[in-house]
Design a protein around this motif. Structure first.
Motif, PDB file in Angstrom:
ATOM      1  N   ILE A  81      17.944  33.264  25.871  1.00  0.00           N
ATOM      2  CA  ILE A  81      17.940  34.590  25.227  1.00  0.00           C
ATOM      3  C   ILE A  81      17.245  35.639  26.280  1.00  0.00           C
ATOM      4  O   ILE A  81      17.773  36.861  26.300  1.00  0.00           O
ATOM      5  N   ALA A  82      16.597  35.278  26.952  1.00  0.00           N
ATOM      6  CA  ALA A  82      15.850  36.004  28.082  1.00  0.00           C
ATOM      7  C   ALA A  82      17.190  36.637  29.122  1.00  0.00           C
ATOM      8  O   ALA A  82      16.929  37.640  29.448  1.00  0.00           O
ATOM      9  N   ALA A  83      17.730  35.618  29.453  1.00  0.00           N
ATOM     10  CA  ALA A  83      19.028  36.115  30.410  1.00  0.00           C
ATOM     11  C   ALA A  83      19.795  36.958  29.898  1.00  0.00           C
ATOM     12  O   ALA A  83      20.515  37.772  30.477  1.00  0.00           O
ATOM     13  N   LEU A  84      20.263  36.750  28.696  1.00  0.00           N
ATOM     14  CA  LEU A  84      21.174  37.518  28.148  1.00  0.00           C
ATOM     15  C   LEU A  84      20.637  38.948  27.759  1.00  0.00           C
ATOM     16  O   LEU A  84      21.284  39.801  27.735  1.00  0.00           O
ATOM     17  N   ALA A  85      19.408  39.047  27.442  1.00  0.00           N
ATOM     18  CA  ALA A  85      18.585  40.310  27.008  1.00  0.00           C
ATOM     19  C   ALA A  85      18.429  41.018  28.166  1.00  0.00           C
ATOM     20  O   ALA A  85      18.701  42.397  28.419  1.00  0.00           O
ATOM     21  N   LEU A  86      17.804  40.567  29.391  1.00  0.00           N
ATOM     22  CA  LEU A  86      17.183  41.329  30.436  1.00  0.00           C
ATOM     23  C   LEU A  86      18.438  41.619  31.343  1.00  0.00           C
ATOM     24  O   LEU A  86      18.363  42.857  32.253  1.00  0.00           O
ATOM     25  N   TRP A  87      19.637  40.807  31.406  1.00  0.00           N
ATOM     26  CA  TRP A  87      20.670  41.019  32.250  1.00  0.00           C
ATOM     27  C   TRP A  87      21.689  41.760  31.509  1.00  0.00           C
ATOM     28  O   TRP A  87      23.091  41.595  32.003  1.00  0.00           O
ATOM     29  N   ARG A  88      21.566  42.216  30.390  1.00  0.00           N
ATOM     30  CA  ARG A  88      22.772  42.384  29.526  1.00  0.00           C
ATOM     31  C   ARG A  88      23.545  43.854  30.184  1.00  0.00           C
ATOM     32  O   ARG A  88      24.687  43.679  30.107  1.00  0.00           O
ATOM     33  N   LEU A  98      25.353  34.484  33.114  1.00  0.00           N
ATOM     34  CA  LEU A  98      26.176  33.260  32.262  1.00  0.00           C
ATOM     35  C   LEU A  98      25.657  32.088  32.622  1.00  0.00           C
ATOM     36  O   LEU A  98      25.863  31.087  31.755  1.00  0.00           O
ATOM     37  N   ALA A  99      25.344  31.807  33.993  1.00  0.00           N
ATOM     38  CA  ALA A  99      25.163  30.697  34.565  1.00  0.00           C
ATOM     39  C   ALA A  99      23.708  29.996  33.937  1.00  0.00           C
ATOM     40  O   ALA A  99      23.634  29.097  33.462  1.00  0.00           O
ATOM     41  N   VAL A 100      22.922  30.945  33.709  1.00  0.00           N
ATOM     42  CA  VAL A 100      21.268  30.625  33.117  1.00  0.00           C
ATOM     43  C   VAL A 100      21.688  30.557  31.462  1.00  0.00           C
ATOM     44  O   VAL A 100      21.057  29.255  31.198  1.00  0.00           O
ATOM     45  N   ALA A 101      22.258  31.451  31.135  1.00  0.00           N
ATOM     46  CA  ALA A 101      22.378  30.943  29.447  1.00  0.00           C
ATOM     47  C   ALA A 101      23.160  29.791  29.052  1.00  0.00           C
ATOM     48  O   ALA A 101      22.872  28.929  28.383  1.00  0.00           O
ATOM     49  N   GLY A 102      24.200  29.634  30.016  1.00  0.00           N
ATOM     50  CA  GLY A 102      25.114  28.366  29.812  1.00  0.00           C
ATOM     51  C   GLY A 102      24.235  27.013  29.865  1.00  0.00           C
ATOM     52  O   GLY A 102      24.483  26.134  29.331  1.00  0.00           O
ATOM     53  N   MET A 103      23.739  27.208  31.005  1.00  0.00           N
ATOM     54  CA  MET A 103      23.004  25.664  31.357  1.00  0.00           C
ATOM     55  C   MET A 103      21.976  25.642  30.476  1.00  0.00           C
ATOM     56  O   MET A 103      21.789  24.328  30.046  1.00  0.00           O
ATOM     57  N   ALA A 104      21.041  26.451  30.154  1.00  0.00           N
ATOM     58  CA  ALA A 104      20.190  26.529  29.082  1.00  0.00           C
ATOM     59  C   ALA A 104      20.447  25.805  27.838  1.00  0.00           C
ATOM     60  O   ALA A 104      19.978  25.032  27.301  1.00  0.00           O
ATOM     61  N   LEU A 105      21.567  26.680  27.272  1.00  0.00           N
ATOM     62  CA  LEU A 105      22.156  26.095  25.952  1.00  0.00           C
ATOM     63  C   LEU A 105      22.750  24.834  25.990  1.00  0.00           C
ATOM     64  O   LEU A 105      22.597  23.854  25.025  1.00  0.00           O
ATOM     65  N   ALA A 106      23.405  24.343  27.024  1.00  0.00           N
ATOM     66  CA  ALA A 106      23.843  23.061  27.390  1.00  0.00           C
ATOM     67  C   ALA A 106      22.820  21.983  27.321  1.00  0.00           C
ATOM     68  O   ALA A 106      23.038  20.889  26.561  1.00  0.00           O
TER      69      ALA A 106
END
Length: 756
Positions: A81-88, A98-106
């Motif tokens: 959530i932080a990666a998507l919000a801060l770098w939106r 994309l890398a931080v959000a994808g890796m965290a969700l995976a």
């Protein structure tokens, strides 16, 4: 307009100018560089999602309790959530976002998948050993003639506990009967044991494997088996055909060669002699005995090549159908059929999925062997069986495939294998050199995994596989298939003879390789930390391209250095206290008692990293033994340690025992010891071992590794009886002195069974 500080215009030595720091580079230059690097990586980023998914699974096994699992999942969700919000709104962070959000969700999905899987299939073990009468249905039957038994998996309802259970029992071969097969309802009397936890830190965890198999207990059948209801319908039809095929093969080829042929044809391994299986293991060829990617790929490749040539003889079909597509469909059907016929075990299904992905890529006109294909296959397997991540089979098979694909996609190898004008001997020589290099690379990739799980490595396995793999793939398996086809007309005898000769050559190679000096190297447990460094470095080397991948050598070399300098444990104690191993005494391994089987001795040897002579403690010149206790000194790093080790559960006079304990540094016993027994450093009695499990003690550092340290609150681990008094090791001291001999009591009173 005033000058912007970081954009120039003011001299660097202007003291009146307010700066956050005296540097003109962008504060987020590191993030910018990372984003640019990820953008240039392109599709190479994809396989790391599978790595993150596997990392979430691994974290669930490593972390101890549910609140830690929830904390990890919450942290991963917040990171996404932080990666998507801060770098939106920042396009220059698109790839990093994309890398931080994808890796965290995976990783979050991986943790959720294994937690869900554990709750769905995990079976609570029996509370204690029991002898009971079972009225149950046979789910699976495995014939093991080399061990003189048949293994049955039963489902029944435990009336006392009010729950359904699944257990696995061994039936002696002489009590077997024709009606005992899948689907039949039987009544039998069995002695059941809860699945055993690791005997020592680093040993095989059968309790964890049984948890995910749904097994509540294992045991042996006592007395005859009564068939209440015979099997009906198609229950176990595939298994019966598998056994029928295996019996037919072994009837044509007697001995171990026939048993190996049966393993190739049907996946049935129960007829292989123990000595031959040991030779295959020590020579690095044991992977050939289990149906895996090699066998499935050979069947699919042979079917594909045969189909495309036969279909090319039909002009009408050639003009209307793409032959590669038709041949791929034939190969896929052959692969699925072979997988079902050989039992559809997890490794076979995993190999079949990978082979089908290769065929699908060929149909689409894409590169069939790529890291993305390996990643998709790994993700598919982990979604279905996330627990397979911690098994040696999954790790070894995917490590081998990764090594092969990475090696053959590297620029030097592509140049070496590129077509060129040359004579036939030179071309075949290059292929042989490449085969040898591939074998060495695979052995290097597999060695950390083999050492972590089995604590042994076959040093000549790469060279043996260079000969054994072509022998099995191009000679033995085709001859077995040809013989089976000719048997339809009763003409298979010549092909069976040729197949037997090839398998005899395979066994000779295994025995010769295993018999060479230094063929097997035993290593103590490397621990999770060192293994994680090997895995991280290996994945970095395999999944990136270019010079950046060489950074993976840093953790690999670091792990190698740590492994080489890690001291072997001095004392090994099994979880029940019955088996004790003492290493480092003149190259010999001292054991408390010689068991009826080799299981305990082999575990002690492997975890001590010693393959030399095994000497019972009572026969050691420095040990003083009575019927109930042994005492002996150990000298490590100039310090003398005194050990007092129990040999029986008989009563001894408490004052004499207390005096002996007071003068000992370490006391080990498979019974409860009174509070008055207070050694200088550690008391490992039944109460302590019930909580800790097996122990590995390194005297030079005072380190005590426990099985319980790696178990946490997972469902398959249950600590033993609660400790009625503190049993923690005392502070690492320096005083020494020999313990007094514990005399044999004049009157020996046996403890009641309930108190043992």
């Amino acid at each position: 307009m005033p000058a912007i500080p970081f954009e120039g215009g003011q001299p660097a030595d202007d003291a009146a100018l307010q700066r956050t720091r005296r540097k003109r580079s962008d504060l987020s230059s590191l993030a910018t560089a990372a984003d640019g690097w990820l953008g240039a990586a392109g599709f190479d980023r994809g396989p790391w999602l599978t790595v993150a998914f596997a990392g979430g699974i691994a974290a669930w096994f490593i972390l101890a309790s549910p609140w830690q699992w929830l904390g990890l999942m919450s942290a991963l969700a917040l990171a996404a959530i932080a990666a998507l919000a801060l770098w939106r709104e920042r396009d220059e962070r698109a790839h990093l976002r994309l890398a931080v959000a994808g890796m965290a969700l995976a990783a979050l999905l991986g943790t959720a998948a294994i937690w869900t899987r554990s709750d769905m299939v995990g079976a609570r073990a029996l509370e204690r050993p029991a002898v009971t009468v079972i009225d149950g249905r046979i789910l699976k039957r495995e014939e093991q003639p080399a061990q003189g038994r048949v293994r049955l998996t039963l489902a029944y309802r435990d009336a006392a506990a009010g729950t359904a259970r699944k257990v696995r029992v061994n039936l002696p071969a002489e009590r077997d009967a024709p009606g005992i097969s899948e689907g039949a309802v039987v009544r039998l009397r069995a002695r059941l044991m809860p699945p055993a936890p690791p005997m020592l830190p680093g040993s095989y965890d059968f309790a964890r494997a049984a948890w995910f198999q749904g097994l509540a207990a294992t045991g042996s059948v006592l007395g005859p088996v009564e068939i209440i209801a015979p099997a009906t319908g198609d229950a176990g039809w595939v298994a019966r055909q598998q056994r029928r095929l295996a019996n037919h093969v072994m009837a044509q080829l007697p001995g171990s060669s026939g048993a190996i042929a049966a393993a190739f044809a049907s996946g049935h391994r129960g007829g292989i002699a123990e000595s031959d299986e040991s030779a295959m293991r020590d020579s690095g060829l044991t992977h050939l005995l289990s149906i895996s990617g090699l066998h499935v790929s050979a069947v699919i490749a042979a079917t594909y090549a045969l189909a495309i040539r036969i279909l090319a003889l039909w002009p009408w079909l050639v003009l209307r159908v793409r032959l590669p597509v038709a041949a791929a469909m034939a190969g896929a059907m052959a692969g699925v059929g072979y997988t079902l016929l050989t039992g559809a075990e997890v490794p076979t299904v995993r190999s079949c999925i990978g082979a089908l992905l290769v065929l699908f890529a060929m149909v689409l006109g894409r590169e069939p062997l790529s890291l993305r294909m390996v990643a998709v296959g790994g993700a598919a397997v982990l979604m279905l069986w996330p627990e397979s991540l911690v098994g040696a089979s999954f790790q070894m098979s995917f490590a081998a495939v990764l090594a092969i694909v990475t090696l053959h996609q590297s620029a030097p190898v592509r140049r070496f294998l590129a077509p060129r004008e040359e004579r036939w001997p030179a071309r075949q020589g290059r292929r042989f050199v490449m085969l040898l290099i591939t074998g060495i690379v695979i052995e290097l990739a597999l060695m950390p995994i083999v050492l972590f799980h089995f604590h042994r490595a076959g040093l000549y396995g790469a060279f043996a596989n260079v000969l054994a793999i072509p022998l099995v793939t191009f000679i033995a398996m085709p001859l077995i298939a040809l013989a089976l086809m000719l048997d339809v007309a009763g003409l298979g005898a010549p092909a069976w003879w040729a197949a037997g000769q090839s398998l005899d050559a395979l066994l000779w190679l295994a025995r010769w390789t295993a018999g060479q000096a230094g063929a097997v190297k035993l290593m103590p447990d490397m621990g999770r930390g060192i293994f994680a460094l090997f895995v991280a470095g290996g994945l970095w080397l395999a999944l990136w391209r270019g010079r950046i991948r060489l950074l993976g050598l840093v953790p690999v070399l670091g792990a190698t250095l740590l492994l080489a300098t890690k001291p072997a444990p001095d004392i090994l104690i099994s979880g029940d206290g019955r088996h004790v191993g003492i290493a480092g005494e003149g190259g010999r391994l001292l054991v408390l008692r010689e068991g009826r089987s080799d299981y305990a001795r082999e575990n002690l040897q492997e975890l001590a990293g010693m393959s030399g002579e095994v000497v019972p403690l009572a026969n050691w010149s420095k040990a003083q033994c009575s019927r109930d206790f042994c005492s002996l000194p150990l000298v490590r790093d100039g310090r003398e340690w005194w050990l007092l080790i129990g040999r029986s559960r008989e009563r001894v006079e408490e004052r004499a025992l207390a005096t002996a304990c007071e003068r000992a540094d370490i006391v080990i016993a498979n019974r409860w010891l009174p509070r008055s027994c207070a050694p200088r450093w550690l008391k490992a009695d039944r109460a302590f071992l019930g909580q800790s499990g097996g122990l590995a003690i390194t005297l030079s550092s005072g380190r005590v590794d426990k099985v319980a340290d790696t178990q946490g609150d997972h469902g398959w681990w249950r600590a033993g009886e609660r400790t009625p008094y503190p049993v923690r090791p005392r502070p690492y001291g320096t005083t020494t002195g020999p313990p007094a001999e514990v005399p044999t009591p004049a009157v020996r009173t046996t403890l009641p069974a309930s108190a043992r």
